[in-house]
Design an enzyme around this catalytic site. Structure first.
Site, PDB file in Angstrom:
ATOM      1  N   HIS A 119     -32.393  12.965  41.469  1.00 53.94           N
ATOM      2  CA  HIS A 119     -31.408  13.999  41.824  1.00 53.94           C
ATOM      3  C   HIS A 119     -30.133  13.845  41.004  1.00 53.94           C
ATOM      4  O   HIS A 119     -29.455  12.833  41.081  1.00 53.94           O
ATOM      5  CB  HIS A 119     -31.065  13.903  43.312  1.00 53.94           C
ATOM      6  CG  HIS A 119     -30.336  15.100  43.838  1.00 53.94           C
ATOM      7  ND1 HIS A 119     -30.981  16.185  44.388  1.00 53.94           N
ATOM      8  CD2 HIS A 119     -29.024  15.390  43.887  1.00 53.94           C
ATOM      9  CE1 HIS A 119     -30.090  17.087  44.762  1.00 53.94           C
ATOM     10  NE2 HIS A 119     -28.890  16.623  44.454  1.00 53.94           N
TER      11      HIS A 119
ATOM     12  N   HIS B  88     -32.844  11.761  47.283  1.00 53.98           N
ATOM     13  CA  HIS B  88     -31.591  10.991  47.192  1.00 53.98           C
ATOM     14  C   HIS B  88     -31.147  10.597  48.603  1.00 53.98           C
ATOM     15  O   HIS B  88     -30.377  11.273  49.240  1.00 53.98           O
ATOM     16  CB  HIS B  88     -30.501  11.753  46.436  1.00 53.98           C
ATOM     17  CG  HIS B  88     -30.132  13.103  46.976  1.00 53.98           C
ATOM     18  ND1 HIS B  88     -31.050  14.072  47.277  1.00 53.98           N
ATOM     19  CD2 HIS B  88     -28.908  13.653  47.277  1.00 53.98           C
ATOM     20  CE1 HIS B  88     -30.428  15.148  47.728  1.00 53.98           C
ATOM     21  NE2 HIS B  88     -29.131  14.924  47.744  1.00 53.98           N
TER      22      HIS B  88
ATOM     23  N   ASP C 135     -27.730  10.911  42.720  1.00 51.18           N
ATOM     24  CA  ASP C 135     -26.814  11.984  43.110  1.00 51.18           C
ATOM     25  C   ASP C 135     -25.581  12.046  42.202  1.00 51.18           C
ATOM     26  O   ASP C 135     -24.518  12.498  42.623  1.00 51.18           O
ATOM     27  CB  ASP C 135     -26.377  11.847  44.572  1.00 51.18           C
ATOM     28  CG  ASP C 135     -25.925  13.173  45.189  1.00 51.18           C
ATOM     29  OD1 ASP C 135     -26.128  14.226  44.554  1.00 51.18           O
ATOM     30  OD2 ASP C 135     -25.369  13.159  46.296  1.00 51.18           O
TER      31      ASP C 135
ATOM     32  N   ASP D 114     -26.737  16.508  39.707  1.00 51.42           N
ATOM     33  CA  ASP D 114     -26.137  17.825  39.937  1.00 51.42           C
ATOM     34  C   ASP D 114     -25.407  18.397  38.729  1.00 51.42           C
ATOM     35  O   ASP D 114     -24.487  19.211  38.884  1.00 51.42           O
ATOM     36  CB  ASP D 114     -25.176  17.738  41.117  1.00 51.42           C
ATOM     37  CG  ASP D 114     -25.884  17.801  42.457  1.00 51.42           C
ATOM     38  OD1 ASP D 114     -26.529  18.834  42.733  1.00 51.42           O
ATOM     39  OD2 ASP D 114     -25.822  16.834  43.230  1.00 51.42           O
TER      40      ASP D 114
ATOM     41  N   GLU E 264     -32.389  22.405  45.911  1.00 46.76           N
ATOM     42  CA  GLU E 264     -31.793  21.664  47.019  1.00 46.76           C
ATOM     43  C   GLU E 264     -31.357  22.630  48.118  1.00 46.76           C
ATOM     44  O   GLU E 264     -30.301  23.224  48.062  1.00 46.76           O
ATOM     45  CB  GLU E 264     -30.591  20.846  46.541  1.00 46.76           C
ATOM     46  CG  GLU E 264     -30.046  19.934  47.627  1.00 46.76           C
ATOM     47  CD  GLU E 264     -28.940  19.031  47.146  1.00 46.76           C
ATOM     48  OE1 GLU E 264     -28.717  17.988  47.788  1.00 46.76           O
ATOM     49  OE2 GLU E 264     -28.287  19.366  46.138  1.00 46.76           O
TER      50      GLU E 264
ATOM     51  N   HIS F  87     -30.123  21.770  53.332  1.00 47.34           N
ATOM     52  CA  HIS F  87     -28.992  21.021  52.780  1.00 47.34           C
ATOM     53  C   HIS F  87     -28.146  20.609  53.975  1.00 47.34           C
ATOM     54  O   HIS F  87     -28.662  20.043  54.936  1.00 47.34           O
ATOM     55  CB  HIS F  87     -28.237  21.823  51.721  1.00 47.34           C
ATOM     56  CG  HIS F  87     -27.221  20.998  50.994  1.00 47.34           C
ATOM     57  ND1 HIS F  87     -25.870  21.228  51.103  1.00 47.34           N
ATOM     58  CD2 HIS F  87     -27.353  19.910  50.201  1.00 47.34           C
ATOM     59  CE1 HIS F  87     -25.216  20.319  50.386  1.00 47.34           C
ATOM     60  NE2 HIS F  87     -26.095  19.508  49.819  1.00 47.34           N
TER      61      HIS F  87
ATOM     62  N   HIS G 170     -31.656  15.146  53.437  1.00 45.67           N
ATOM     63  CA  HIS G 170     -30.805  16.130  54.126  1.00 45.67           C
ATOM     64  C   HIS G 170     -31.379  16.648  55.441  1.00 45.67           C
ATOM     65  O   HIS G 170     -30.659  17.318  56.179  1.00 45.67           O
ATOM     66  CB  HIS G 170     -30.460  17.326  53.229  1.00 45.67           C
ATOM     67  CG  HIS G 170     -29.361  17.066  52.256  1.00 45.67           C
ATOM     68  ND1 HIS G 170     -28.048  16.913  52.648  1.00 45.67           N
ATOM     69  CD2 HIS G 170     -29.369  16.923  50.914  1.00 45.67           C
ATOM     70  CE1 HIS G 170     -27.293  16.696  51.565  1.00 45.67           C
ATOM     71  NE2 HIS G 170     -28.073  16.675  50.510  1.00 45.67           N
TER      72      HIS G 170
END
Length: 428
Positions: free
Chosen positions: A47, A248, A356, A49, A159, A186, A227
């Protein structure tokens, strides 16, 4: 060869092997052990971003975005630090495969979320196409090929289930566009799954949520349970016929954040074949960091109440509190503790990495960006992890998981898609 000759040769070989292993000149340091493992099996991270950073910083325009080096991208005016990821640091960190997250806010109405995710898939593909050091991957074979070529295999992970607007048709089309996992929620619940950080309303997955899991596995999309609530995790495992992932997440027994994976779920991973990819976000790594954040929130609320109508005074008082109460830092040792615990409960075959990076404002000390993976592997080597163990953690386990998911999807080729009428949840 006589039996005596065989015995003498075996004895000589044993002595030679022992002398090599015990020679100071041959003995590896932890750093050398980490280097050897990562050379053989580069990191496959679950993961990152970067796509949302490009959206926030450059509005998805690549013309002025330089991914070769992002160390100078701090933007204090908009409260943004420098990015954690670029091509140079990916190489230093021995990253060979990366799931790029195509996250968009849960505050968006679902139809807008679908559009935004399509834009994020587009920017990810354009980024990969722009840099020859990256290579788009949609299968385990693609990943292996890119790694052999010394490139970063670039996969797409969605995600948040809000991104499909309650439509299995949208889910299937996202898969056709290259998405290879979806995180079921999420930070907020969806209409069919409870999040770990929202008030539960479904008690886990609804019947439609269970069918989302079935359909994802039918088409070969990995089910990501980061999540989601514990009940949603367990419901997904009840339905799953292929390995799930936690792209993650940490171990809840080590840091009690609800985003982390409880032992009740870790204990079921061996039977499922799934993997927890250890996260580096400090509040998930360290209870001390999480406790500090809670105390800060409480102090901020108290100061605002005491300074009603005087925001400047409340802000100054909070800054004074922060100066007197500096935030603790999560540590590399604590991150390694999460990996130790996952291995203890689920086994060495069920842990990986999902840092992350570029999805957090602060980092764990010792692994501040994507260049930091070798330091983590050196810490694991010092703890006694073998070369084989290190290679499993870096990418071997994730490769096995993806291959198993692909085999399951191949076995489902003759199975009809799961169907629901358009607007089916509007009828409830």
């Amino acid at each position: 060869m006589t039996a005596l000759s065989k015995t003498l040769r075996l004895a000589a070989a044993t002595v030679f092997a022992f002398s090599l292993a015990s020679s100071p000149a041959i003995a590896q340091t932890a750093e050398q052990s980490a280097e050897a493992a990562l050379r053989a099996a580069p990191v496959w991270d679950g993961h990152n971003d970067v796509p949302i950073q490009i959206r926030a910083r450059a509005r998805n325009v690549l013309a002025d975005f330089d991914f070769a080096d992002t160390t100078g991208t701090a933007d204090p005016e908009n409260d943004r630090g420098a990015m954690h990821t670029d091509l140079a640091r990916l190489r230093t960190g021995k990253v060979g495969a990366q799931f790029w997250s195509v996250w968009v806010s849960t505050d968006l109405p679902e139809a807008e979320a679908v559009t935004a995710v399509l834009e994020q898939i587009d920017i990810t593909k354009r980024l990969v196409a722009r840099y020859p050091q990256l290579e788009l991957a949609t299968s385990s074979d693609d990943v292996a090929k890119a790694m052999r070529a010394g490139k970063v295999a670039s996969l797409i992970g969605m995600e948040g289930g809000h991104s499909i607007a309650n439509s299995l048709a949208v889910l299937r089309q996202m898969h056709d566009l290259g998405a290879r996992y979806m995180t079921l929620t999420h930070s907020k619940n969806t209409a069919w799954a409870d999040s770990a950080t929202d008030e539960p309303v479904h008690g886990g997955l609804t019947d439609f949520g269970r069918d989302v899991v079935r359909e994802m596995q039918r088409i070969g999309m990995l089910v990501d349970l980061s999540h989601v609530s514990e009940e949603s995790m367990l419901d997904a495992l009840d339905v799953a016929r292929a390995p799930v992932i936690f792209s993650h997440s940490g171990a809840r027994a080590v840091a009690s954040h609800p985003r982390n994976v409880p032992d009740s779920v870790l204990a079921r991973l061996p039977a499922n074949g799934g993997i927890v990819m250890a996260v580096t976000l400090p509040a998930y790594v360290s209870d001390e960091v999480r406790d500090w954040s809670a105390r800060k929130d409480a102090e901020e609320a108290r100061l605002k109440a005491l300074n009603t109508g005087n925001a400047a005074a409340a802000k100054a008082a909070l800054e004074a509190w922060e100066a007197a109460n500096p935030v603790p830092r999560a540590t590399l040792a604590q991150l390694a503790d999460h990996i130790d615990h996952i291995v203890e409960v689920a086994g060495i075959g069920h842990v990986g990495l999902g840092a992350d990076f570029d999805g957090m404002s602060s980092t764990t000390e010792g692994i501040d960006d994507v260049a930091g993976y070798p330091a983590l592997f050196a810490e694991l080597a010092r703890r006694g992890y073998s070369q084989a163990d290190l290679r499993k953690i870096s990418s071997g386990n994730m490769m096995r998981v993806m291959r198993m998911a692909e085999r399951h999807a191949a076995s489902e080729k003759g199975t009809a898609p799961v169907e629901y009428p358009v607007g089916h949840l509007d009828d409830d």
